[in-house]
Design a protein around this motif. Structure first.
Motif, PDB file in Angstrom:
ATOM      1  N   THR A 159       0.877  -1.339   0.109  1.00 29.17           N
ATOM      2  CA  THR A 159      -0.085   0.021  -0.025  1.00 29.17           C
ATOM      3  C   THR A 159       0.998   1.208  -0.061  1.00 29.17           C
ATOM      4  N   LYS A 205       1.041   5.331   0.482  1.00 25.69           N
ATOM      5  CA  LYS A 205      -0.032   6.453   0.739  1.00 25.69           C
ATOM      6  C   LYS A 205       1.157   7.833   0.925  1.00 25.69           C
ATOM      7  N   ARG A 223      -0.789  12.947  -5.728  1.00 29.06           N
ATOM      8  CA  ARG A 223      -0.824  11.786  -6.444  1.00 29.06           C
ATOM      9  C   ARG A 223       0.260  11.019  -6.334  1.00 29.06           C
ATOM     10  N   ARG A 231      -4.981  -0.980  -7.734  1.00 29.81           N
ATOM     11  CA  ARG A 231      -6.127  -0.443  -7.358  1.00 29.81           C
ATOM     12  C   ARG A 231      -6.345   0.815  -6.711  1.00 29.81           C
ATOM     13  N   GLU A 232      -7.397   1.543  -6.683  1.00 30.57           N
ATOM     14  CA  GLU A 232      -7.567   2.757  -6.041  1.00 30.57           C
ATOM     15  C   GLU A 232      -9.066   3.150  -5.761  1.00 30.57           C
ATOM     16  N   ASN A 233      -9.441   3.115  -4.373  1.00 34.74           N
ATOM     17  CA  ASN A 233     -10.896   3.228  -3.923  1.00 34.74           C
ATOM     18  C   ASN A 233     -11.606   2.089  -4.522  1.00 34.74           C
ATOM     19  N   ARG A 234     -11.083   0.906  -4.535  1.00 32.21           N
ATOM     20  CA  ARG A 234     -11.804  -0.067  -5.010  1.00 32.21           C
ATOM     21  C   ARG A 234     -11.947  -0.176  -6.336  1.00 32.21           C
ATOM     22  N   SER A 263      -2.055   7.752 -10.030  1.00 28.89           N
ATOM     23  CA  SER A 263      -3.244   7.577  -9.122  1.00 28.89           C
ATOM     24  C   SER A 263      -3.877   9.085  -9.522  1.00 28.89           C
ATOM     25  N   GLU A 264      -5.050   8.820  -8.882  1.00 32.65           N
ATOM     26  CA  GLU A 264      -5.873  10.195  -8.773  1.00 32.65           C
ATOM     27  C   GLU A 264      -5.979  10.760  -7.341  1.00 32.65           C
ATOM     28  N   SER A 265      -5.939   9.836  -6.208  1.00 36.68           N
ATOM     29  CA  SER A 265      -5.726  10.167  -5.112  1.00 36.68           C
ATOM     30  C   SER A 265      -4.396   9.885  -4.318  1.00 36.68           C
ATOM     31  N   VAL A 277      -2.735   4.012  -2.872  1.00 35.05           N
ATOM     32  CA  VAL A 277      -3.050   2.996  -4.075  1.00 35.05           C
ATOM     33  C   VAL A 277      -2.580   1.785  -3.337  1.00 35.05           C
ATOM     34  N   THR A 278      -3.085   0.481  -3.825  1.00 30.24           N
ATOM     35  CA  THR A 278      -2.371  -0.549  -3.674  1.00 30.24           C
ATOM     36  C   THR A 278      -2.154  -1.299  -4.806  1.00 30.24           C
TER      37      THR A 278
END
Length: 463
Positions: free
Chosen positions: A200, A202, A208, A234-237, A254-256, A259-260
């Motif tokens: 993960t 963060k 981003r 994946r990002e926010n499922r 990513s957008e946030s 991410v995982t």
């Protein structure tokens, strides 16, 4: 005869020069530049080379505890200024290669020929993840067999092993201005499976995350296109990326700020390299506007804060404050920006004080009935100027001070005298009541004495 000899001499010299150039090999040159970049765990060595495709590329890390990461590798067929005929290839072989290349060029559209050919996948297959490696394009890249000599540009990095994460199921903080590296367990010899291996990433809110696969090599897809082993991000499922097989230089953004990444493999050990990636934060974290200001002209690389009208930032004495984002870090510290506060300027304080004075004078003038006397009003037969009457008022008083002055005059001029008069009336009434009560108690005793005197006078004999 002499004239003919003079004509033949330049021709003979020209032919000899051509023969000399054709049979004499020209030594190739090498351009090389080395630099360093500081990481959390040591320094990353960056090496840039440019040489001829006929030469064997030798990549070496000076540190024994570092691994190679290929960042760029390209063959440029239209640029051959560093090339010459190398002794390792005979002149006849070189001539044959050139003839074949010329024939291919005749039957192909010259404009469609690529300016560069990517060699990164081939070099990764042989060198990525090692400490030392040799690469020869003609033997290690299948398509290079009939290439004409051309320049090869190579850029690689030597990463300290301590700076590369290799354990599964970890939380990896992504800090602005810093870069991290991750490799699958067993890279570059194999990758493990049987259970999900995940990470993960963060960063701070507002940023981003960029994941760049410098080398990805897991089990190829089946004939129907399905993947047995898979890399999934994946990002926010929501799945951002899912793939198998081989790839180089693949970037996922990513957008946030969370991410995982999961490596899902069926077998316990599979003889492919796995993956090696680089992660970093993109953009700068969110910053709250300082107290008393708001954000204007906000972009990804810069942000401007503007103080409200009449206020400035105390350290710069200006209304605007510009901060810029570079490599994931603001030009000013986030805590310092949040602790700033817009303050009122000296001119604004004076202007507000003048406004409050004018309001107070207007109220006093209305009460005295001398509203249009040009700033003068009578008080107890004395003419006082407006600024003298209010000199005792603080220039930093609150806007309600004019009303307070008016209320104070009302209390002194009306309420207090009325209260004193009322107290006097009440006191007089109490005194009269006490006197009346006192006289009422004394009256029965006096009447008894008078009756006794009357009775005694009747009993006495009359003379």
């Amino acid at each position: 005869m002499a004239a003919g000899t003079l004509i033949l001499v330049p021709i003979i010299l020209t032919i000899a020069a051509l023969l000399f150039v054709e049979t004499t090999p020209v030594s190739s040159t090498l351009r090389r530049r080395v630099s360093a970049l500081k990481l959390n765990h040591g320094h990353m060595e960056l090496v840039e080379e440019e040489t001829c495709s006929n030469r064997t590329l030798r990549m070496t890390c000076r540190s024994l505890k570092a691994v190679l990461i290929v960042l760029e590798a390209a063959y440029k067929p239209n640029d051959s200024n560093l090339c010459g005929e190398v002794e390792s290839r005979g002149s006849e072989e070189i001539k044959t290669i050139r003839r074949i290349q010329m024939i291919r060029n005749l039957f192909s559209d010259y404009e469609s020929r690529p300016d560069r050919v990517d060699l990164k996948l081939s070099i990764n297959r042989r060198c990525s993840g090692l400490q030392h490696c040799r690469f020869n394009a003609f033997s290690d890249h299948p398509e290079a067999e009939f290439w004409s000599p051309g320049n090869v540009r190579l850029k690689y990095a030597c990463i300290p092993e301590a700076a590369i994460m290799k354990y599964c199921n970890r939380m990896l903080p992504v800090i602005g201005g810093e870069e991290g590296f991750l490799k699958s367990p067993g890279y570059p010899l194999f990758y493990t499976g049987g259970s999900t291996c995940g990470w993960t990433f963060k960063s701070l809110p507002g940023q981003r995350i960029s994941l760049t696969f410098h080398d990805l090599d897991i089990r190829s897809p089946e004939q129907d296109g399905s993947c047995v082993d898979v890399i999934r991000i994946r990002e926010n499922r929501v799945t951002l990326f899912e793939s198998c097989g081989s790839a180089v230089g693949l970037e996922v953004l990513s957008e946030s700020n969370v991410v995982t990444l999961d490596l899902i493999a069926s077998g316990k050990i599979y003889p492919s390299r796995g993956f090696l990636l680089q992660y970093k934060a993109v953009g700068c974290p969110h910053v709250q506007p300082p107290n008393g200001s708001y954000a204007v002209n906000e972009t990804g690389d810069a942000k401007t804060f503007l103080c409200k009208l009449g206020t400035v930032f105390p350290d710069t004495n200006t209304r605007t404050r510009l901060i810029q984002c570079k490599n994931g870090i603001w030009s000013e510290n986030r805590q310092k920006i949040s602790s700033q506060r817009c303050v009122v300027t000296a001119s604004e304080i004076e202007r507000n004080a003048g406004t409050r004075r004018s309001a107070a004078l207007s109220s006093l003038a209305e009460e005295s009935g001398t509203g249009g006397n040009g700033g003068l009003f009578p008080v107890s037969g004395v003419v006082v100027r407006s600024h003298d009457a209010l000199d005792s008022m603080s220039s930093t008083a609150e806007p309600g001070n004019a009303a307070m002055v008016k209320n104070g005059n009302y209390v002194v001029d009306f309420v207090l005298p009325t209260a004193l008069i009322a107290l006097l009336f009440i006191g007089n009434a109490i005194i009269v009541w006490v006197i009346f009560q006192y006289r009422k108690r004394k009256q029965p005793a006096i009447e008894g004495e008078e009756m006794a005197l009357r009775q005694n006078s009747e009993e006495l004999p009359h003379v």
